[in-house]
Design an enzyme around this catalytic site. Structure first.
Site, mmCIF file in Angstrom:
data_model
loop_
_atom_site.group_PDB
_atom_site.id
_atom_site.type_symbol
_atom_site.label_atom_id
_atom_site.label_comp_id
_atom_site.label_asym_id
_atom_site.label_seq_id
_atom_site.Cartn_x
_atom_site.Cartn_y
_atom_site.Cartn_z
ATOM 1 N N HIS A 267 -0.616 -0.117 -9.413
ATOM 2 C CA HIS A 267 -1.383 -0.954 -8.471
ATOM 3 C C HIS A 267 -2.022 -2.163 -9.181
ATOM 4 C CE1 HIS A 267 -3.508 -0.776 -4.320
ATOM 5 N NE2 HIS A 267 -3.375 -2.027 -4.732
ATOM 6 N N GLU B 70 -2.301 7.725 -4.441
ATOM 7 C CA GLU B 70 -2.553 7.264 -5.801
ATOM 8 C C GLU B 70 -4.030 7.461 -6.175
ATOM 9 O OE1 GLU B 70 -1.276 3.143 -4.950
ATOM 10 O OE2 GLU B 70 -3.350 2.512 -5.316
ATOM 11 N N ARG C 274 0.845 -1.199 0.000
ATOM 12 C CA ARG C 274 0.000 0.000 0.000
ATOM 13 C C ARG C 274 0.876 1.243 0.000
ATOM 14 N NH1 ARG C 274 -3.694 -2.489 -1.302
ATOM 15 N NH2 ARG C 274 -5.749 -2.718 -0.374
HETATM 16 C C1 DGY Z 1 -5.627 -5.851 -2.337
HETATM 17 O O1 DGY Z 1 -6.310 -6.861 -2.485
HETATM 18 O O2 DGY Z 1 -5.494 -5.294 -1.260
HETATM 19 C C2 DGY Z 1 -4.979 -5.321 -3.566
HETATM 20 O O3 DGY Z 1 -4.187 -4.233 -3.323
HETATM 21 C C3 DGY Z 1 -6.053 -5.002 -4.597
HETATM 22 O O4 DGY Z 1 -5.485 -5.020 -5.842
#
Ligand code: DGY
Length: 326
Positions: A285, A267, A238
């Site tokens: 992402h 983002e 993240r």
């Molecule tokens: C998640 O599942 O947390 C991913 O970042 C989504 O793509």
């Protein structure tokens, strides 16, 4: 009367077909992101919502969604949801663990290999028509094999990343809030170290911690200074876990060698400083974005929502305390 459900983003046809067997569905196949106001309006008369990490599910929204019983996130990470508020209001919240572990681990490896071997730089060089032929010192990279792989956050995805390291003959070190059992450490051939040692010893440092106030800027200027100048930093978890401004400075001044990033603070906005750097590999992402995995994530979220709305316990319930509260 079937329960009513909102699906906030475009999903696959089979996801909608499954939901429609059990619910009255309001889809958003045009995939227009819903702002807070629109989301609140659409959720007002709904019993459930299948949402994405781009939707902020906070207490103010929950307060206006008086019929709501379930928030089913199409993601394993759920920092977009105020879980405590859901629990306090008796709303079940669910995520999609497991189905994306392998794909997300593959993307972390993709970034590691691409950053080490300067792949995006190399491709840009060819596309710009600059390649005049082979020479000995052309686009020299660093070896991935036999390098030390450090993993910060050894949950499910971290462990899959570690497992793949044996094919590259890489020693694995890790740091985690809770140390793994000796049996798992042995199976993964991973050695537990302090965070300081992880920073100091890793040739590749992969971040796999979830985002929370506790992990905000877990890697900042201070931590970057403690890494090897030859180290490569990978983030496919993240944005916000790294202080992006500090990382840009570190990459600019050679504090570390390179980075591979799939996620960013704020983002989809990106600090323009990243775009000026050659020693960073960037992706938008897409950690879990293979067709099979994204289909599985959407179906998992749909199954969680339907379970909650038909009186069953959702398989991936995050807040069991919410059950029976309303
Ligand atoms: C998640 O599942 O947390 C991913 O970042 C989504 O793509």
């Amino acid at each position: 009367m079937k329960p009513r459900i909102l699906v906030t983003r475009e999903v696959f046809d089979e996801t909608l077909a499954y939901l429609a067997q059990h619910c009255e569905v309001e889809p958003n196949q045009a995939d227009v992101p819903l702002d807070a106001q629109t989301l609140a309006q659409r959720m007002q008369d709904k019993d459930g919502v299948v949402c994405a990490l781009t939707d902020r599910i906070d207490d103010a929204l929950l307060a206006r969604s008086t019929r709501l019983k379930v928030v089913a996130n199409i993601a394993v990470g759920y920092n977009n949801i105020d879980l405590a508020a859901c629990t306090a209001r008796g709303v079940m919240a669910t995520n999609t663990p497991g189905v994306l572990d392998d794909s997300t681990a593959d993307l972390a490896w993709t970034l590691m290999l691409a950053a080490a071997r300067r792949l995006t730089e190399a491709e840009a060089y060819i596309r710009a028509g600059n390649w005049r032929g082979w020479h000995l010192k052309q686009l020299l990279g660093v070896d991935v094999h036999h390098a030390t792989l450090g993993i910060l956050g050894m949950g499910r995805i971290g462990q899959v990343i570690a497992r793949r390291a044996s094919g590259f003959d890489m020693p694995v070190i890790y740091h985690n809030r809770t140390r793994l059992s000796a049996a798992i450490e042995e199976r993964l051939r991973a050695r537990y170290v302090s965070k300081d040692d992880l920073l100091a010893q890793s040739d590749f440092l992969v971040l796999q911690v979830p985002y929370s106030p506790q992990t905000h800027h877990l890697i900042g200027a201070d931590e970057l200074k403690r890494m090897k100048p030859t180290a490569i930093l990978i983030n496919s978890t993240r944005g916000g876990v790294i202080d992006d401004r500090a990382l840009i400075q570190a990459l600019r001044h050679g504090t570390i060698r390179a980075a591979g990033l799939d996620v960013f603070e704020g983002e989809p906005k990106l600090d323009p400083g990243f775009l000026e750097l050659r020693n960073v590999v960037l992706s938008p992402h897409i950690g879990s974005s293979t067709e099979a995995t994204r289909r599985a994530m959407a179906m998992t979220a749909a199954r969680n929502a339907v379970a909650a709305l038909t009186g069953a316990t959702p398989p991936n319930l995050l807040n069991p305390e919410a059950v029976g509260k309303t």
